[in-house]
Design an enzyme around this catalytic site. Structure first.
Site, short mmCIF file in Angstrom:
data_model
loop_
_atom_site.label_atom_id
_atom_site.label_comp_id
_atom_site.label_asym_id
_atom_site.label_seq_id
_atom_site.Cartn_x
_atom_site.Cartn_y
_atom_site.Cartn_z
N ASP A 82 0.85 -1.21 0.00
CA ASP A 82 0.00 0.00 0.00
C ASP A 82 0.88 1.25 0.00
OD1 ASP A 82 -1.88 -1.73 2.50
OD2 ASP A 82 -2.29 -1.63 0.35
N ASP A 88 -0.09 8.14 7.79
CA ASP A 88 0.06 6.73 8.19
C ASP A 88 1.32 6.57 9.03
OD1 ASP A 88 -0.86 5.11 5.05
OD2 ASP A 88 -1.97 5.32 6.92
N GLU A 111 0.35 -2.57 10.70
CA GLU A 111 0.20 -2.60 9.24
C GLU A 111 1.42 -1.95 8.58
OE1 GLU A 111 -2.79 -1.24 5.63
OE2 GLU A 111 -2.85 -0.14 7.50
N GLU A 112 2.04 -1.01 9.28
CA GLU A 112 3.14 -0.25 8.69
C GLU A 112 4.50 -0.89 8.90
OE1 GLU A 112 0.05 1.90 7.49
OE2 GLU A 112 2.11 1.87 6.73
N ASP A 130 -3.67 -1.14 13.36
CA ASP A 130 -3.67 -0.43 12.08
C ASP A 130 -3.71 1.03 12.48
OD1 ASP A 130 -5.68 -0.48 9.00
OD2 ASP A 130 -4.01 0.80 9.67
N LEU A 132 -3.60 3.91 11.07
CA LEU A 132 -4.52 4.82 10.38
C LEU A 132 -5.18 4.07 9.23
CD1 LEU A 132 -5.12 7.62 11.30
CD2 LEU A 132 -3.74 8.52 9.44
N ASP A 133 -6.40 3.65 9.49
CA ASP A 133 -7.13 2.86 8.49
C ASP A 133 -7.98 3.76 7.62
OD1 ASP A 133 -9.92 1.37 7.83
OD2 ASP A 133 -8.17 0.07 7.63
N GLU A 289 -7.10 -5.60 11.45
CA GLU A 289 -8.33 -4.95 10.97
C GLU A 289 -9.55 -5.78 11.39
OE1 GLU A 289 -6.99 -2.36 7.04
OE2 GLU A 289 -7.06 -4.56 6.85
O1 LIG Z 1 -11.09 0.97 -1.96
P1 LIG Z 1 -11.57 -0.39 -1.54
O2 LIG Z 1 -10.96 -1.51 -2.32
O3 LIG Z 1 -13.06 -0.48 -1.51
O4 LIG Z 1 -11.05 -0.62 -0.05
C1 LIG Z 1 -11.51 0.20 0.98
C2 LIG Z 1 -11.18 -0.50 2.26
O5 LIG Z 1 -9.76 -0.54 2.42
C3 LIG Z 1 -9.38 0.17 3.60
O6 LIG Z 1 -9.04 1.46 3.25
C4 LIG Z 1 -8.23 -0.57 4.29
O7 LIG Z 1 -7.08 -0.29 3.74
P2 LIG Z 1 -5.95 0.63 4.52
O8 LIG Z 1 -5.80 0.07 5.89
O9 LIG Z 1 -4.75 0.39 3.69
O10 LIG Z 1 -6.47 1.99 4.52
C5 LIG Z 1 -10.62 0.13 4.47
O11 LIG Z 1 -10.66 1.17 5.39
C6 LIG Z 1 -11.73 0.26 3.45
O12 LIG Z 1 -12.94 -0.28 3.90
#
Ligand SMILES: O=P(O)(O)OC[C@H]1O[C@](O)(COP(=O)(O)O)[C@@H](O)[C@@H]1O
Length: 339
Positions: A82, A88, A111-112, A130, A132-133, A289
């Site tokens: 990612d 992040d 995650e990082e 995680d 910063l999700d 997550e």
């Molecule tokens: O853009 P997509 O494929 O729908 O994925 C969105 C999903 O991925 C995420 O961003 C998770 O990814 P990150 O932890 O890398 O941000 C979730 O928060 C979100 O529900």
């Protein structure tokens, strides 16, 4: 369950679900909760405080992200490919520092970070986070979140960290939660005795109990899935989405897991990130997550599944393992599984 006359109080269902008035400060809530457990050493309580403190710093950065040069890509990618956002990286540093300083955590899975980080060998807890999700939403000012799972280490404190300390099933969590950086900032967590939500009051710099004993409605009319990838969904998923449409459910997808989960926790609904052609195992990571949200969902009367198995029963094989994720109102997840 008979709610107490004064709804301001959450009535206790089990002795361990304690009644605390809305507006109770987080610190007080944690202390009162700890007092319920004669043998509590206070380390888990302090760990929860450390997480809350770090989240206040991250919240401040998130709120002023548009003003300081913290927007956009950090120019690096994390171990699951990612694109890392500057925030992040910053959030990861803030939480790692707070947990290192606290001393209760022996190892941190993030995650990082490619592999787990040794923090304090004497620490009794392992944390998966995680920081910063939903980071793809940072630049567009959409709600984002932090997700954390807490486990007790299996090996003896002071001994080198063992794989068994890290790769634990979700059902071994002793606590889990998330922070939602949204229109208001909220901390929602469970220690296995119900789910409580706290709203941050920036002028006082403190979280206050605003959502005691949260209950996820058993049914709902909201489905959250990225239909943009529908062409590569398996037939059961397509059939379930059609079922939702045939029943005039509402589609709501922020694309920020914590925000989508939080809405469905309050209103009833289902969030699905299935296997796709791009992500045959699903996109979301089991350890930092899915496990935390699955624990909260179940503690609030909801359900979490991979489509085939209970998320909390899944044995993690590696740190950044992905899984299809179906979480939300119990009857909706059961219905989705039936397809
Ligand atoms: O853009 P997509 O494929 O729908 O994925 C969105 C999903 O991925 C995420 O961003 C998770 O990814 P990150 O932890 O890398 O941000 C979730 O928060 C979100 O529900």
């Amino acid at each position: 369950m008979q709610r107490s006359i004064n709804n301001a109080y959450s009535t206790s269902i089990e002795t361990s679900r304690i009644a605390q008035p809305i507006g109770t400060a987080l610190d007080r809530f944690i202390k009162n909760h700890q007092d319920q457990f004669a043998f509590a050493s206070g380390e888990l309580s302090q760990l929860l405080r450390d997480i809350a403190l770090a989240s206040k710093v991250v919240n401040r950065e998130v709120n002023k992200a548009g003003l300081i040069d913290i927007m956009g890509a950090a120019g690096s990618t994390n171990n699951t490919g990612d694109q890392q956002q500057k925030l992040d990286v910053l959030a990861n540093i803030r939480f790692t520092r707070a947990l290192m300083k606290g001393g209760e955590v022996c190892a941190l899975v993030s995650e990082e970070s490619e592999s787990y980080v040794d923090l304090n060998n004497e620490g009794k807890y392992v944390i998966a986070i995680d920081p910063l999700d939903g980071s793809s939403n940072i630049d567009v000012n959409v709600s984002i979140g932090t997700i954390f799972s807490i486990y007790r280490r299996k090996s003896i404190a002071g001994m080198p960290i063992q794989e068994e300390d890290i790769l634990q099933k979700g059902s071994d969590q002793v606590a889990a939660g998330y922070i939602l950086y949204g229109s208001s900032t909220m901390l929602v967590y469970t220690t296995g005795h119900g789910v409580n939500g706290f709203t941050y009051e920036p002028s006082l710099g403190e979280y206050f109990l605003s959502h005691p004993d949260m209950q996820m409605p058993a049914d709902g009319k909201i489905y959250s899935i990225n239909e943009g990838s529908a062409n590569s969904f398996e037939k059961p998923v397509k059939d379930y989405i059609q079922h939702c449409k045939d029943n005039n459910y509402t589609a709501r997808y922020i694309g920020s897991l914590v925000a989508d989960f939080h809405r469905n926790l309050l209103k009833g609904g289902i969030y699905i990130y299935p296997a796709t052609a791009k992500d045959p195992q699903g996109k979301l990571r089991l350890m930092y997550e899915c496990n935390a949200l699955a624990f909260i969902a179940e503690q609030a009367g909801g359900k979490a599944s991979s489509g085939k198995a209970r998320i909390l029963d899944l044995e993690p094989r590696h740190l950044h393992e992905r899984t299809p994720f179906y979480v939300g109102s119990k009857n909706m997840v059961t219905k989705a599984e039936s397809f």
